[in-house]
Design an enzyme around this catalytic site. Structure first.
Site, PDB file in Angstrom:
ATOM      1  N   ASP A 141       0.804  -1.230   0.000  1.00 26.91           N
ATOM      2  CA  ASP A 141       0.000   0.000   0.000  1.00 26.91           C
ATOM      3  C   ASP A 141       0.834   1.277   0.000  1.00 26.91           C
ATOM      4  O   ASP A 141       2.003   1.280   0.365  1.00 26.91           O
ATOM      5  CB  ASP A 141      -0.952   0.001   1.205  1.00 26.91           C
ATOM      6  CG  ASP A 141      -0.218  -0.086   2.535  1.00 26.91           C
ATOM      7  OD1 ASP A 141       0.747  -0.873   2.648  1.00 26.91           O
ATOM      8  OD2 ASP A 141      -0.582   0.649   3.470  1.00 26.91           O
ATOM      9  N   GLU A 173      -0.528  -1.648   5.325  1.00 24.59           N
ATOM     10  CA  GLU A 173       0.472  -1.532   6.400  1.00 24.59           C
ATOM     11  C   GLU A 173       0.384  -0.170   7.057  1.00 24.59           C
ATOM     12  O   GLU A 173       0.605  -0.032   8.250  1.00 24.59           O
ATOM     13  CB  GLU A 173       1.886  -1.766   5.843  1.00 24.59           C
ATOM     14  CG  GLU A 173       2.963  -1.946   6.927  1.00 24.59           C
ATOM     15  CD  GLU A 173       3.331  -0.680   7.665  1.00 24.59           C
ATOM     16  OE1 GLU A 173       3.510  -0.729   8.895  1.00 24.59           O
ATOM     17  OE2 GLU A 173       3.420   0.399   7.038  1.00 24.59           O
ATOM     18  N   GLU A 174       0.046   0.852   6.244  1.00 29.82           N
ATOM     19  CA  GLU A 174       0.057   2.241   6.728  1.00 29.82           C
ATOM     20  C   GLU A 174      -1.213   2.578   7.501  1.00 29.82           C
ATOM     21  O   GLU A 174      -2.024   3.386   7.063  1.00 29.82           O
ATOM     22  CB  GLU A 174       0.239   3.212   5.548  1.00 29.82           C
ATOM     23  CG  GLU A 174       1.518   3.026   4.754  1.00 29.82           C
ATOM     24  CD  GLU A 174       2.762   3.517   5.475  1.00 29.82           C
ATOM     25  OE1 GLU A 174       2.654   3.992   6.627  1.00 29.82           O
ATOM     26  OE2 GLU A 174       3.838   3.419   4.872  1.00 29.82           O
ATOM     27  N   ARG A 228      18.377  -5.276  14.324  1.00 27.16           N
ATOM     28  CA  ARG A 228      18.674  -5.447  15.749  1.00 27.16           C
ATOM     29  C   ARG A 228      17.738  -6.510  16.309  1.00 27.16           C
ATOM     30  O   ARG A 228      16.595  -6.636  15.869  1.00 27.16           O
ATOM     31  CB  ARG A 228      18.564  -4.148  16.525  1.00 27.16           C
ATOM     32  CG  ARG A 228      17.183  -3.530  16.552  1.00 27.16           C
ATOM     33  CD  ARG A 228      17.177  -2.187  17.275  1.00 27.16           C
ATOM     34  NE  ARG A 228      17.614  -2.296  18.646  1.00 27.16           N
ATOM     35  CZ  ARG A 228      18.622  -1.590  19.177  1.00 27.16           C
ATOM     36  NH1 ARG A 228      19.287  -0.705  18.460  1.00 27.16           N
ATOM     37  NH2 ARG A 228      18.962  -1.751  20.441  1.00 27.16           N
ATOM     38  N   HIS A 266       7.830   8.738   3.854  1.00 26.69           N
ATOM     39  CA  HIS A 266       6.664   9.577   4.162  1.00 26.69           C
ATOM     40  C   HIS A 266       6.873  11.038   3.757  1.00 26.69           C
ATOM     41  O   HIS A 266       6.066  11.894   4.123  1.00 26.69           O
ATOM     42  CB  HIS A 266       6.247   9.481   5.642  1.00 26.69           C
ATOM     43  CG  HIS A 266       5.732   8.129   6.034  1.00 26.69           C
ATOM     44  ND1 HIS A 266       4.797   7.929   7.031  1.00 26.69           N
ATOM     45  CD2 HIS A 266       6.020   6.889   5.563  1.00 26.69           C
ATOM     46  CE1 HIS A 266       4.552   6.634   7.152  1.00 26.69           C
ATOM     47  NE2 HIS A 266       5.289   5.981   6.273  1.00 26.69           N
TER      48      HIS A 266
HETATM   49 ZN   LIG Z   1       5.413   3.972   6.075  1.00 27.60          ZN
HETATM   50 ZN   LIG Z   2       6.692   1.313   5.135  1.00 29.07          ZN
END
Ligand SMILES: [Zn+2]
Ligand SMILES: [Zn+2]
Length: 387
Positions: free
Chosen positions: A81, A138-139, A178, A358
């Site tokens: 997305d 996901e966003e 990590r 972003h």
């Molecule tokens: Zn993002």
């Molecule tokens: Zn992302």
């Protein structure tokens, strides 16, 4: 061993897919076109099984190795997305859709996992099964959770999951990771402070929610500075302060505050929720007003599992020669839901010196493709080696 030669050959093709996704971004669960192309390509590559409509618009592909005696099943995940941003890159394949842009590089993630799937379906040089997972939303929509809630892990018997995100500011094609908590839990809250409105020249006859809310905003800063253990990480931000009247001469009856909380431990998450409620209601009550607080827990902390992280490092070193220790990120990542269901690891692949994700100026760098694809493919070939 450097990147796989096959991905150097496939780079132009994978780049063309990436740029097509970039030009046609889709938001949240509306990834119909992208998912359709993904499913069509997976079938064309000869995947053993391709299923659409998992997690609404998610796609799952299955590739069986030359042998399956190991009984191992590994999931590889990409997100599809875009973001509600107007693009400002000036590239010839810029978004054709206003207020939609691949500003987080999910176009690159989808293209790289498709490239890895093409190679794995061609070579099948492993003993076990690969499940390639393409998720929507996901966003902010929790697409990973919706796919898990659809029973994806059980249905395909997935035992481990691996994911990747491109990272601006990290050398192009390099890797960083990590173990343990890596991306923050991302919660939101809303506070409505109700007083008594009136004439701005007669404040003594009102209960002014603006002055009360201003004190609340200040007091909320003490959660991070006075309540949380200073060696832990926590963000409490107030991002919106809206009065119910915009007039110069009216004290409004109501103020609405909104904000976000980012934490890396369950203790701090609980602490923030409790203290926000206590501070808002306590201050409002002392001033004869009322505060109602709603707090929503969104993405959980994304925690990399130790053993799979060590393995991801080994694979990254084999592809790029090295793997750096990544910093903690107070942003969220909904792959957290998959890592809560199955052990696995999430790695960052460098996007070089570009605008941050972003940003309207951000663009995925296609030169990261060979490294990203090689990492996915090596995960499979090394974790489930063919005899
Ligand atoms: Zn993002
Ligand atoms: Zn992302």
């Amino acid at each position: 061993m450097p990147v796989k030669n096959r991905f150097a050959e496939l780079q132009d093709e994978i780049t063309a897919w990436r740029r097509d996704f970039h030009e046609n971004p889709e938001l949240l669960f509306e990834t119909h076109r992208t998912a359709g192309i993904v499913a069509e390509k997976l079938r064309e590559f000869g995947c053993d099984e391709v299923t659409e409509g998992i997690g609404r618009t998610g796609v799952v592909g299955v590739i069986k190795g030359k042998a399956s005696g190991s009984g191992k099943v590994i999931g590889l995940r990409a997100d599809m997305d875009a973001l509600p941003i107007n693009e400002n890159t000036g590239v010839p394949y810029a978004s054709k859709t206003p207020n939609a842009m691949h500003a987080c590089g999910h176009d690159g993630h989808t293209a790289m996992l498709l490239g890895a799937a093409k190679y794995l379906a061609e070579t099948r040089n492993f003993d076990g099964t690969v499940v390639v997972i393409f998720q929507p939303a996901e966003e902010g929509g929790g697409g990973a959770k919706v796919m898990c809630d659809d029973g994806m892990m059980e249905r395909w018997g997935i035992q481990e999951v691996y994911g990747m995100h491109n990272w601006p500011g990290q050398p192009l094609g390099s890797f960083a990771i990590r173990p343990g908590p890596f991306f923050a839990a991302t919660d939101t809250y809303e506070v409505v402070v109700t007083g008594r409105g009136g004439h701005a020249a007669k404040p003594h006859e009102t209960i002014d929610p603006v002055v009360i809310s201003a004190q609340i905003v200040t007091a909320l800063q003490s959660i991070a500075s006075r309540n949380a253990d200073p060696v832990s990480q926590i963000v409490v931000s107030v991002t919106s302060f809206v009065t119910s009247s915009q007039a110069f001469n009216v004290i409004p009856p109501r103020v609405t505050l909104r904000g976000t909380v980012r934490t890396l431990s369950p203790e701090n998450r609980d602490l923030a929720e409790t203290r926000i409620s206590e501070i808002c209601t306590g201050i409002a009550n002392a001033m004869h007003a009322e505060a109602t607080v709603s707090y929503s827990r969104n993405y959980p902390v994304m925690v990399n599992h130790d053993e799979q992280t060590d393995f991801a490092v080994e694979v990254a070193k084999s592809v790029a020669g090295d793997c750096a220790e990544a910093p903690l990120v107070m942003g969220g990542e909904d792959f957290a839901f998959m890592l809560n269901e199955r052990p696995g690891a999430y790695i960052l692949v460098g996007n070089g010196d570009t605008a941050m994700v972003h940003s309207p100026e951000y663009n995925f760098d296609d030169n990261a493709i060979p490294a990203g694809c090689s990492w996915y493919a090596e995960i499979v070939e090394r974790r489930m080696p063919a005899a």
